[in-house]
Design a protein around this motif. Structure first.
Motif: not given
Length: 233
Positions: A111, A115, A118
């Motif tokens: 995760r 991030e 992104k």
């Protein structure tokens, strides 16, 4: 809108498979290479938007791959997110010194890595306005074309160097702390050390050559772009 293309270069096949699966689940077009030479070849063949690059690789290591990506006109604009098992500051600085855009130290959660991906890709998607051109003292920054010239000579800047120069030249004379430059140039969610800004500044000054003194050091605080009026905030 076309899917962002991501190349994962990781010799740990189980980790590579996990990253490939999760990146595809997020909607990215994803490719995998298991050694440095294949990774370098695919960076040219696939033209990814972003390369997730392990530092410890067979054949060619990650730092050398990044150097070659930045040196090749075909690949120099690709974003690079480096993975490494080393968490020491010197290793992070070494990565940024060869043009790495962001850095994640192992072990990490998937995760967290997603991030980081992104955040980096937002740089490519950030809106610009036609004619958004900044000019000062022979330096021209064209945000629409992502292009910088010094006395009409095009400079070969990494995305991070471009962001750093843009932040400084937008407010000449204003003193930026290192943490402010991380926010302005690299993104507020970028997990980097303040010292790495110094690495970016050294690289930027080298490329600015005869204009290097326009990026001024303010001892104990940070940096500023020289005010053409000679008045500093």
């Amino acid at each position: 809108m076309a899917k962002a293309k991501i190349l994962v270069v990781e010799d740990d096949r189980s980790l590579a498979d996990v990253l490939e699966y999760n990146l595809r689940q997020e909607g990215y077009e994803t490719y995998v290479a298991y050694d440095g030479q294949d990774g370098l070849n695919q960076s040219k063949l696939r033209a990814p938007d972003l390369v997730v690059l392990d530092v410890m690789l067979p054949v060619i290591d990650g730092l050398e791959i990044c150097r070659r990506i930045r040196a090749d006109p075909v690949t120099k604009k690709q974003l690079v997110l480096m993975l490494t098992a080393k968490g020491e500051e010197t290793d992070q600085v070494a990565g940024f010194s060869v043009g790495v855009d962001d850095y994640v130290a192992k072990p990490f959660s998937v995760r967290v890595l997603l991030e980081r991906v992104k955040a980096l890709l937002r740089r490519l998607a950030s809106p610009t306005q036609p004619g958004d051109i900044l000019v000062s003292q022979g330096i021209l920054v064209d945000r629409e074309r992502h292009r910088v010239t010094a006395n009409e000579e095009v400079l070969d800047l990494t995305p991070s160097e471009f962001g750093l120069l843009e932040a400084l030249i937008r407010q000449p004379g204003r003193v930026f702390s290192r943490s402010e430059l991380i926010d302005a140039a690299l993104g507020g969610d970028s997990l980097v050390l303040e010292r790495t800004i110094d690495v970016h500044v050294r690289a930027l000054r080298k490329k600015l050559a005869g204009h290097a003194d326009l990026v001024e050091t303010v001892r104990g605080i940070g940096y500023r772009f020289r005010d053409p009026a000679g008045v500093h905030n």
